[in-house]
Design an enzyme around this catalytic site. Structure first.
Site, short mmCIF file in Angstrom:
data_model
loop_
_atom_site.label_atom_id
_atom_site.label_comp_id
_atom_site.label_asym_id
_atom_site.label_seq_id
_atom_site.Cartn_x
_atom_site.Cartn_y
_atom_site.Cartn_z
N ASP A 37 38.69 0.43 14.78
CA ASP A 37 37.24 0.26 14.79
C ASP A 37 36.63 0.45 13.40
O ASP A 37 35.44 0.75 13.27
CB ASP A 37 36.61 1.22 15.80
N ASP A 253 43.20 -9.01 -14.30
CA ASP A 253 42.34 -10.08 -13.80
C ASP A 253 41.37 -9.38 -12.84
O ASP A 253 41.73 -9.04 -11.72
CB ASP A 253 43.19 -11.14 -13.08
N HIS A 343 49.98 -22.96 -12.73
CA HIS A 343 48.71 -23.07 -11.99
C HIS A 343 47.73 -23.96 -12.74
O HIS A 343 47.98 -24.37 -13.87
CB HIS A 343 48.12 -21.68 -11.71
N HIS A 354 36.34 -18.74 -6.07
CA HIS A 354 36.80 -20.13 -6.12
C HIS A 354 35.69 -20.91 -5.44
O HIS A 354 35.68 -21.09 -4.23
CB HIS A 354 38.13 -20.31 -5.40
N GLU A 377 41.42 -20.75 -17.68
CA GLU A 377 42.36 -19.65 -17.55
C GLU A 377 43.83 -20.07 -17.63
O GLU A 377 44.59 -19.87 -16.68
CB GLU A 377 42.12 -18.92 -16.22
N TYR A 381 54.04 -17.43 -18.29
CA TYR A 381 54.74 -16.39 -17.52
C TYR A 381 56.24 -16.64 -17.70
O TYR A 381 56.75 -17.66 -17.21
CB TYR A 381 54.34 -16.47 -16.05
N ARG A 399 47.73 -14.20 -19.33
CA ARG A 399 46.68 -15.14 -18.93
C ARG A 399 45.42 -14.71 -19.66
O ARG A 399 45.17 -13.51 -19.85
CB ARG A 399 46.47 -15.12 -17.41
N GLU A 401 41.34 -15.58 -19.36
CA GLU A 401 40.39 -16.28 -18.48
C GLU A 401 38.96 -15.94 -18.85
O GLU A 401 38.59 -14.76 -18.92
CB GLU A 401 40.65 -15.87 -17.02
N1 GLY Z 1 40.90 -14.08 -9.92
C1 GLY Z 1 41.23 -15.29 -9.27
C2 GLY Z 1 41.41 -16.39 -10.18
O1 GLY Z 1 41.51 -16.19 -11.38
O2 GLY Z 1 41.39 -17.54 -9.83
MN MN Z 2 39.95 -17.65 -11.84
MN MN Z 3 40.78 -14.43 -12.28
#
Ligand code: GLY
Ligand code: MN
Ligand code: MN
Length: 431
Positions: A37, A253, A343, A354, A377, A381, A399, A401
């Protein structure tokens, strides 16, 4: 919540783009159960908030060519003692600018009447099977009764066709809110960079980030990724329970959400404040790829153009380091870079991290437009068991971003002020 006029105008725009004799349904987010709950903190549905500014659960917005009606929970002192204050039916018209308000308890019984003599339903189907069934069965019931001269809807259109095209272009107020998220995010990243020491555990930096988000009335836009050493090669790493080691990088991130708008930022920095030569070599490639991609975030380009540029720079970097062999064309053609950069380079950013909105119009990638906000971004890797990379490179994940506002002319990088160049990171960490 922004000014009530903002939401009224948005609903009017929605109304104007609806077909004649149609009706639109939009529902609040369902509460998300954590266990038994206990529930996660309530987070309103982005579309619902965009058109109402209303932050409560158990609500439904109904729009026709003539009216906007909100169904919501009524006041109930006993339940409010447990669950918090509610706006209530009597205040909704004045406070939210809708034309009518009713108790949500009546919604189910009214659906058929709402659908009567409408040709088209707008609904975000596929999210809640009970609501889908209610609308479909009510429509089907009406269609059985056509002998009386009544009719019911024969078409259903996914709501995203209307709402997501509106949300993709940000208003001045939304951009201002994203800027505020960017400022909070800067403080959070800097605070984590300052706190990082060998021997700490990743979750200690996560706590630092969350402390800053909360201190400014925000929260984490998504579960923070704090990935030290080879954990950075796991793209959605959120366990955050490994130690930080001297000589390793840590990839963070993490970003703030406030007022249902978000930032989305990644920085990668050395635990001990100094990049080693291999880390530097990879970092410079990712940074060059990011700068190249950002230069293409203009109204003359598409997201695909930015991605292609990032891929080109990363592929050349991998060739120079001899991690892949062949000409640049061959490496691109055969996607050999994908082992190290798997990616996309960015996504729309807004009320959803997103964010919604089409990336293609028909078959063609969509041209960027002033007022859009997106991330850039790229990353690299190097798998820990990679046999092409010399051992000192293995297990490094990087990365970078940032959040970019498309303008006429050059783009504005809303998060540029978070230390990013190697020299900026090293001097910040050793100040
Ligand atoms: N933090 C999610 C992305 O970078 O897409
Ligand atoms: Mn992102
Ligand atoms: Mn991100």
């Amino acid at each position: 919540m922004q000014n009530i006029e903002t939401y009224i105008k948005r609903r009017l725009r929605l109304m104007e783009s609806m077909e004649p004799d149609s009706v639109l349904f939009l529902f609040s987010a369902p509460p998300a159960r954590k266990s038994n709950d206990v529930f996660h903190p309530f987070r309103q549905d982005s579309d619902f908030f965009y058109f109402t500014g209303f932050d409560e659960e158990s609500a439904a917005l109904v729009i026709t060519g003539e009216s906007t009606t909100l169904f919501l929970r009524d006041k109930n002192p006993e339940q409010e003692t447990w669950g918090g204050l509610r706006l209530g039916v009597d205040s909704a018209v004045e406070r939210l600018g809708v034309s009518e308000a009713h108790n949500i308890d009546k919604f189910q019984d009214k659906v058929q009447a709402i659908l009567k003599n409408r040709k088209t339903i707008y609904h975000r189907f596929g999210y809640d099977p009970k609501r889908d069934a209610l609308l479909l069965e009510s429509a089907a019931e009406l269609l059985k009764r056509t002998r009386n001269g009544e009719f019911g809807p024969t078409r259903i259109i996914h709501l995203s066709a209307l709402t997501h095209e509106m949300r993709i272009i940000k208003s001045a107020e939304e951009i201002e809110q994203i800027r505020e998220c960017a400022l909070i995010t800067k403080e959070a990243h800097e605070s984590a960079m300052s706190a990082a020491r060998a021997g700490m555990v990743e979750y200690e930096l996560e706590a630092e980030l969350l402390r800053v988000f909360k201190r400014h009335g925000g929260t984490d836009a998504y579960p923070s990724i704090v990935a030290a050493g080879e954990n950075a090669c796991i793209l959605h790493y959120i366990r955050n329970d490994s130690p930080l080691r001297d000589g390793d990088l840590v990839l963070i991130d993490a970003a703030a959400e406030r007022g249902l708008l978000n930032a989305d930022v990644t920085r990668t920095f050395p635990v001990n404040g100094r990049f080693n030569p291999e880390q530097k070599a990879l970092y410079e490639i990712v940074l060059a790829a990011q700068r190249g991609a950002i230069a293409r975030m203009t109204t003359a380009h598409t997201m695909d153009d930015a991605h292609d540029e990032a891929v080109r720079i990363i592929a050349q970097g991998l060739i120079d380091l001899r991690f892949v062999s062949g000409s640049l064309d061959e490496v691109l053609e055969n996607k050999l870079y994908r082992k190290y950069f798997m990616h996309r380079t960015g996504h729309w950013l807004g009320m959803d991290v997103h964010d919604v909105g089409a990336y293609h119009i028909g078959d063609a990638p969509r041209r960027l437009v002033a007022g859009m906000v997106a991330t850039v971004e790229p990353g690299l890797y190097i798998p820990v068991d990679d046999d092409r990379a010399p051992p000192p490179f293995r297990g490094i994940g990087i990365r970078i971003e940032d959040d970019v506002l498309i303008r006429e002319g050059s783009p504005e990088v809303l998060t540029e002020f978070i230390p990013k160049e190697i020299s900026a990171i090293e001097s910040f960490m050793n100040r």
